[in-house]
Motif scaffolding. Structure first.
Motif, PDB file in Angstrom:
ATOM      1  N   GLY A 297       0.573  -0.830   0.155  1.00 19.96           N
ATOM      2  CA  GLY A 297      -0.032  -0.017   0.239  1.00 19.96           C
ATOM      3  C   GLY A 297       0.372   0.805   0.196  1.00 19.96           C
ATOM      4  O   GLY A 297       0.828   1.928  -1.113  1.00 19.96           O
ATOM      5  N   ILE A 298       1.714   1.286   0.130  1.00 17.97           N
ATOM      6  CA  ILE A 298       2.951   2.243   1.156  1.00 17.97           C
ATOM      7  C   ILE A 298       3.631   2.569  -0.119  1.00 17.97           C
ATOM      8  O   ILE A 298       3.997   3.960  -0.409  1.00 17.97           O
ATOM      9  CB  ILE A 298       3.919   1.982   2.085  1.00 17.97           C
ATOM     10  N   PHE A 299       4.093   1.589  -1.533  1.00 15.00           N
ATOM     11  CA  PHE A 299       4.636   1.994  -2.141  1.00 15.00           C
ATOM     12  C   PHE A 299       4.072   2.978  -3.490  1.00 15.00           C
ATOM     13  O   PHE A 299       4.204   3.874  -3.953  1.00 15.00           O
ATOM     14  CB  PHE A 299       5.153   0.140  -3.248  1.00 15.00           C
ATOM     15  N   VAL A 300       2.270   2.786  -3.563  1.00 14.02           N
ATOM     16  CA  VAL A 300       1.350   2.938  -4.092  1.00 14.02           C
ATOM     17  C   VAL A 300       1.489   4.750  -4.039  1.00 14.02           C
ATOM     18  O   VAL A 300       1.096   5.478  -4.514  1.00 14.02           O
ATOM     19  CB  VAL A 300      -0.266   2.155  -4.418  1.00 14.02           C
ATOM     20  N   VAL A 301       0.985   4.647  -2.633  1.00 13.76           N
ATOM     21  CA  VAL A 301       0.976   5.571  -2.181  1.00 13.76           C
ATOM     22  C   VAL A 301       2.096   6.536  -2.267  1.00 13.76           C
ATOM     23  O   VAL A 301       1.626   8.003  -3.150  1.00 13.76           O
ATOM     24  CB  VAL A 301       0.293   6.094  -0.661  1.00 13.76           C
ATOM     25  N   VAL A 302       2.829   6.412  -1.864  1.00 14.91           N
ATOM     26  CA  VAL A 302       4.060   7.027  -1.901  1.00 14.91           C
ATOM     27  C   VAL A 302       4.975   8.058  -3.425  1.00 14.91           C
ATOM     28  O   VAL A 302       4.831   8.628  -3.898  1.00 14.91           O
ATOM     29  CB  VAL A 302       5.717   6.677  -1.126  1.00 14.91           C
ATOM     30  N   GLY A 303       4.237   6.516  -4.589  1.00 13.70           N
ATOM     31  CA  GLY A 303       3.944   6.754  -5.898  1.00 13.70           C
ATOM     32  C   GLY A 303       3.126   7.741  -6.772  1.00 13.70           C
ATOM     33  O   GLY A 303       4.143   8.603  -7.092  1.00 13.70           O
ATOM     34  N   ALA A 304       2.313   7.995  -5.683  1.00 16.69           N
ATOM     35  CA  ALA A 304       1.689   8.670  -6.388  1.00 16.69           C
ATOM     36  C   ALA A 304       1.770  10.243  -6.159  1.00 16.69           C
ATOM     37  O   ALA A 304       2.115  11.270  -6.731  1.00 16.69           O
ATOM     38  CB  ALA A 304      -0.128   8.918  -6.080  1.00 16.69           C
ATOM     39  N   LEU A 305       2.390  10.151  -4.580  1.00 18.24           N
ATOM     40  CA  LEU A 305       2.736  11.760  -3.988  1.00 18.24           C
ATOM     41  C   LEU A 305       4.382  12.461  -5.066  1.00 18.24           C
ATOM     42  O   LEU A 305       4.139  13.534  -5.340  1.00 18.24           O
ATOM     43  CB  LEU A 305       3.501  10.843  -2.644  1.00 18.24           C
ATOM     44  N   SER A 306       4.690  11.238  -5.096  1.00 14.80           N
ATOM     45  CA  SER A 306       6.086  11.792  -5.956  1.00 14.80           C
ATOM     46  C   SER A 306       5.685  12.006  -7.696  1.00 14.80           C
ATOM     47  O   SER A 306       6.139  13.423  -7.746  1.00 14.80           O
ATOM     48  CB  SER A 306       6.743   9.917  -6.474  1.00 14.80           C
ATOM     49  N   GLU A 307       5.163  10.937  -8.173  1.00 12.51           N
ATOM     50  CA  GLU A 307       4.740  11.316 -10.095  1.00 12.51           C
ATOM     51  C   GLU A 307       3.844  12.708 -10.225  1.00 12.51           C
ATOM     52  O   GLU A 307       3.520  13.420 -10.747  1.00 12.51           O
ATOM     53  CB  GLU A 307       4.305  10.008 -10.355  1.00 12.51           C
TER      54      GLU A 307
END
Length: 436
Positions: A297-307
């Protein structure tokens, strides 16, 4: 859309902090919302276009399956290593060779840290706790300081290699580090040696705590079940080093290799140890699946934050408030990481802050390792600051409470705070000397 993604991430963090027993639910729920937003507004959330892209990108790119495979495989090997009783036998040998109880305790704490390089921190504390409690009873000592030492030393060394802890695996994935890069990178000493500086300082610290115990301890040697798990552990280390050295292009090479070794271990457990399918299932079920699903879950949420561009904005903000000073940025990242990691889970913090640290390095014209290593040191060693900064700390507190020695927040700080400041300060000073 930036504000929506930021609100989603902040809400997730708040819920994880408030209801930590439900953290998997909150992280996966936030991930589902982020993927839904990316499906509805792909260009605004993820770096691409098309709704099918958002789904595939989230599953195959944002979720780091190589890290997850390394974690699952290494946890399996670690569980078998503990089952073999090899760590207990090693502790027995250390006690026999030590001239006095105080030095024996310090050597056992150092060994705890070394085991934690390859074995999950909580598991390390659990396997070493009976040894510590038995020694304390023989010496008529309170187990509080010894058990606290087991926790903080295991947290310290878990950062040293790629397979030590999830934050190290996440860092390696982000920075493109191989197993060997944790020792030397670009012809400079790397994170492993900075952690060993902290280990040496930690050993000196605990020597002054236990130096008055001079009694010679007699032990009954633990019988090792089998050395096969030890061989698998060594094979994992050598194999990861070879994969790094050969620079295999397959992106899942490390994860596939470690997972394969884990499966070999389970096969040995089933055939050679004559364990039932139920016993194998119990071993697999006992692995840290909560962290695995939390990470997804964290990978996806932080990916959205980054992108979405939020992390770059945050990095620029930090660069501005430090006035472009290389040392001020270094000190800020280190200090904030130590303080925050004393109270929050360092896994989501690391994932969020790694790109921020790299962007700050670019803005002040410094090597990214200076800031990424500072982030790793602060967030991992900072977990020793409070009794709630790491799972191993909570486990250690629970064990001493069962032994009739309840530990308060203040009592933990008396040992945890100076240990954290001394070990982090020593490691950070060496890091600055090498990479600044």
């Amino acid at each position: 859309m930036k504000w929506i993604v930021l609100a989603l991430a902040l809400l997730m963090y708040a819920l994880v902090l408030a209801f930590q027993d439900k953290k998997v639910f909150w992280s996966l729920g936030a991930a589902v919302i982020a993927i839904t937003l990316g499906t509805l507004f792909p260009a605004a959330v993820f770096e691409g276009s098309g709704r099918a892209f958002a789904l595939c990108h989230s599953f195959f790119d944002l979720i780091n399956w190589n890290v997850l495979m390394i974690y699952i495989g290494s946890m399996t090997i670690a569980a078998l290593f503990i089952y073999s009783k090899a760590p207990s036998r090693a502790a027995d040998e250390i006690i026999k060779l030590s001239p006095g109880a105080g030095l024996a305790i310090v050597f056992i704490l150092a060994m705890t840290g070394i085991i934690s390089i390859f074995v999950e921190n909580v598991a390390t504390v659990l396997v070493m706790a009976p040894i510590a409690l038995a020694l304390c009873k023989k010496l008529n000592l309170s187990p509080v300081n010894f058990m606290t030492g087991l926790a903080v030393m295991s947290n310290l060394e878990g950062t040293a290699t790629l397979v030590g802890d999830p934050p190290s695996m996440i860092f390696a994935s982000f920075a493109g580090y191989t197993f060997n890069d944790f020792f030397v990178h670009n012809s400079k000493l790397s994170i492993f040696f900075f952690i060993q500086t902290g280990l040496l300082v930690g050993c000196v610290f605990f020597y002054f705590i236990f130096r008055k115990a001079k009694e010679k301890i007699q032990v009954q040697e633990t019988k090792v079940v089998s050395f096969v798990p030890t061989v698998l552990l060594l094979a994992m280390i050598v194999g990861l080093a070879l994969v790094s050295f050969l620079k295999i292009e397959f992106s899942y090479a490390s994860g596939t290799f470690v997972m394969a070794l884990g499966l070999v271990g389970l096969l040995w457990f089933f055939l050679a140890q004559k364990k039932s399918a139920r016993e194998i299932w119990d071993l697999v079920k006992g692995l840290d699946w909560e962290t695995i699903f939390f990470l997804i879950g964290i990978f996806v949420v932080v990916g959205a934050l980054s992108e979405s561009g939020l992390l770059l904005d945050f990095a620029n903000f930090l660069a501005r408030i430090t006035g472009g000073s290389k040392f001020a940025a270094f000190a800020l990242i280190l200090l904030v990481s130590v303080v925050l990691s004393g109270f929050i889970d360092n896994v989501p913090y690391i994932i969020v802050m790694l790109p921020v640290a790299a962007n700050i390095a670019a803005s002040v014209g410094s090597a990214p390792e200076l800031y990424m290593f500072a982030l790793l040191l602060g967030s991992c060693l900072g977990g020793n600051l409070t009794p709630y900064g790491a799972s191993a700390n909570v486990v250690a507190m629970g064990i001493v409470q069962k032994e009739g020695h309840p530990m308060s927040f203040g009592n933990w700080l008396k040992l945890g705070a100076p240990f954290t400041l001394l070990t982090t300060g020593a490691a950070a000073a060496f890091l600055w000397f090498v990479w600044s």
